[in-house]
Design an enzyme around this catalytic site. Structure first.
Site, PDB file in Angstrom:
ATOM      1  N   GLN A  64       0.827  -1.201   0.000  1.00 34.19           N
ATOM      2  CA  GLN A  64       0.000   0.000   0.000  1.00 34.19           C
ATOM      3  C   GLN A  64       0.865   1.256   0.000  1.00 34.19           C
ATOM      4  O   GLN A  64       1.156   1.817  -1.036  1.00 34.19           O
ATOM      5  CB  GLN A  64      -0.940  -0.028   1.201  1.00 34.19           C
ATOM      6  CG  GLN A  64      -2.103   0.922   1.072  1.00 34.19           C
ATOM      7  CD  GLN A  64      -3.297   0.490   1.915  1.00 34.19           C
ATOM      8  OE1 GLN A  64      -3.343  -0.628   2.422  1.00 34.19           O
ATOM      9  NE2 GLN A  64      -4.261   1.357   2.067  1.00 34.19           N
ATOM     10  N   ASP A  65       1.313   1.697   1.175  1.00 39.91           N
ATOM     11  CA  ASP A  65       2.270   2.808   1.195  1.00 39.91           C
ATOM     12  C   ASP A  65       3.418   2.439   2.120  1.00 39.91           C
ATOM     13  O   ASP A  65       3.341   1.456   2.854  1.00 39.91           O
ATOM     14  CB  ASP A  65       1.608   4.154   1.545  1.00 39.91           C
ATOM     15  CG  ASP A  65       1.023   4.221   2.938  1.00 39.91           C
ATOM     16  OD1 ASP A  65       0.875   3.166   3.592  1.00 39.91           O
ATOM     17  OD2 ASP A  65       0.709   5.338   3.390  1.00 39.91           O
TER      18      ASP A  65
END
Length: 225
Positions: A64-65
């Protein structure tokens, strides 16, 4: 930032760097890096592409991040720098790897060995503010990483896409070529791992597919440092 891509990704992504969204993103990032603590270090942002040239991509593991704690993120999804405690999701990945293929759980979470074998460890957002998950969501990175996924989808060689959790699975729409192999499971986070991540055996499935399509399997064992 353009000159960071020195391998075969550079011509493929050249146009992206000129697009209005990216020009805007670059301005945003300049200001963020100047005024706040941002992870990873600026020179590590594109490490997923740097360590895994386009021609070498056999597997994609979408994150995701980046991790938002000090000294963790270095541009590869799920990976942390040597000497940093294993984040819970990565520990669960190693537990599943142990159950699946008998790999021992190493004393570090540095996944460079995977990247160098053709495992593209790609986050959908490539930067984050310290202590603020998803703080750079919706700033333009998603357009860039969607293009990366589309380019991998265009490869003639079959690729394994490992999609853990709903966020990664939302990218399934970009994987349209039927010769690729998609592996889906819940996210390895402690909140969801027991709901079907454990026991999903993604590593042996990936290697079986690679061997069926005439490629070298991945040596998934991360060694102790």
């Amino acid at each position: 930032m353009m000159s960071i891509l020195k391998n075969d990704w550079a011509p493929l992504l050249q146009e992206e760097f000129q697009k209005p969204y990216y020009v805007k993103l670059r301005q945003f990032l300049k200001e963020e890096y100047r005024t706040k603590t941002i992870y990873p270090d600026m020179h590590d942002i594109f490490n997923a592409l740097h360590y895994t040239p386009y021609a070498n991509v056999k597997v994609v593991i979408l994150g995701q991040d980046p991790y938002h704690g000090p000294n963790q993120a270095h541009g590869l999804s799920f990976s942390v720098k040597p000497g940093v405690a294993l984040p819970p999701s990565l520990l669960n990945i190693f537990k599943e790897l142990q159950d699946d293929l008998g790999c021992y759980i190493p004393n570090n979470g540095y996944l460079l060995k995977w990247a160098k074998q053709g495992v593209l460890l790609l986050n959908t957002v490539l930067t984050v503010r310290r202590g603020e998950a998803n703080s750079h969501k919706g700033k333009g990175w998603e357009y860039f990483t969607d293009r990366v996924i589309e380019l991998v989808n265009e490869k003639r060689e079959p690729v394994v896409f490992i999609l853990w959790g709903r966020h990664a699975q939302a990218k399934k729409a970009l994987i349209t070529n039927e010769h690729h192999y998609i592996i889906e499971a819940p996210h390895p986070s402690p909140f969801s791992a027991a709901r079907g991540f454990f026991g999903s055996r993604p590593f042996s499935k990936t290697n079986a597919f690679l061997q069926q399509t005439g490629r070298e399997p991945i040596d998934w064992q991360i060694e102790n440092i």
